[in-house]
Scaffold this motif. Sequence first.
Motif: not given
Lengths: 220, 220
Positions: A76, A92-93, A95-96, A99-100, A103-104, A150
């Motif tokens: 980041e 933003a969506a 990026r979310a 990032r998810a 992070q998984v 996903m």
Amino acid sequence: MASDLVLYSYWRSSAAFRVRIALNLKGLRYETRAIHLLREGGEQHTAAYAALNPQELVPTLVDGQRVLTQSLAILEYLDETHPPPALLPADAAGRARARALSQVIACDIHPIGNLRMLQWIESQFGANDEQKGVWARHWMATGLRALETMLAGSKETGRYCHGDTPGMADACLVPQVYNARRWKVPLGDYPTILRIDATCDGLDAFRDAMPEHQPDAPKA
Amino acid sequence: MASDLVLYSYWRSSAAFRVRIALNLKGLRYETRAIHLLREGGEQHTAAYAALNPQELVPTLVDGQRVLTQSLAILEYLDETHPPPALLPADAAGRARARALSQVIACDIHPIGNLRMLQWIESQFGANDEQKGVWARHWMATGLRALETMLAGSKETGRYCHGDTPGMADACLVPQVYNARRWKVPLGDYPTILRIDATCDGLDAFRDAMPEHQPDAPKA
């Protein structure tokens, strides 16, 4: 070579591998300082290194006076201080989502199967190599199965994890797939992951970051 | 109460707790839908929930048509879509630090000691309650010790983890301290962590997010 950016790295660390990919994608030159995780009890536990990184883990990135830890925080930071190419989508969506996906891997797969965990299940429960393998494969398969769902189920997946440019999620995925191969996790059930991994392997940024290409990798 | 924001939560989940704190800090109303992790094999494993969250973990935040997973990605999303108050500092170096503090917890402490890990060491190694406690306390103490060093050694630590306003790192710290108390981790060696935890406890945003105050908490 002298550089403002110094990466404390270990050739086979997934987390250091992520940061190497990101630095390469950004076209940033950096100096590698090897921290040998296995030599003489682990160089990460020396007082000098612990002063930089109190977790006694790699990687650590030093940017002038700034000492940065935790691979995703470093990605980041690089994205905020060195645009472009961006490692994260513009919305933003998106990026979310990126990032998810990251992070998984970085929260729920990698920390559970890394060196210190395997050392601990050996000391705590007497786990042998076979049991360490079962452990590592179980948690990798659990995470990769969710990740495949996903990725395969989203129109936002493109040539890469998010769209048609490589980014943060790819920088997490490729080291995890590398690690899965090392542990002989069967990967046939994850076609989307394998496709993206192969696409990344066509880029110098990813190939140059491979463990075997690092200065501290054992000579073949 | 109807709301555009729906949080799939479990009262005692650290990760859901983080998101509840962030929603409260932002002053956002949301509807809680409880996912009982222990009931009948775990409601997180139902097909309906797995369709929202392929990892079959909590939390999941639904914002209109958007389905968001991974607590730190959700916090970033809320920060980007609902300023202010900001959950992250304004400067890149500060954000890197706040994210690193958060990730020490979210990557390197919490996933190792959570429910699915404890269930696995029981099934894999026959760990009893005593051994599960040793496991949980070891990884929490390892992480909290590093975190204390990072907090106590930095001039950027203020009343909260970063400066004098609560943010992402505090939203990770308080649930982890809660969990450490539950597991009876001795906390006396972490005075900075305890001070920040106590400061957070003075804010409604944190208190209202506490496990015991959730609609799915067992009645006392």
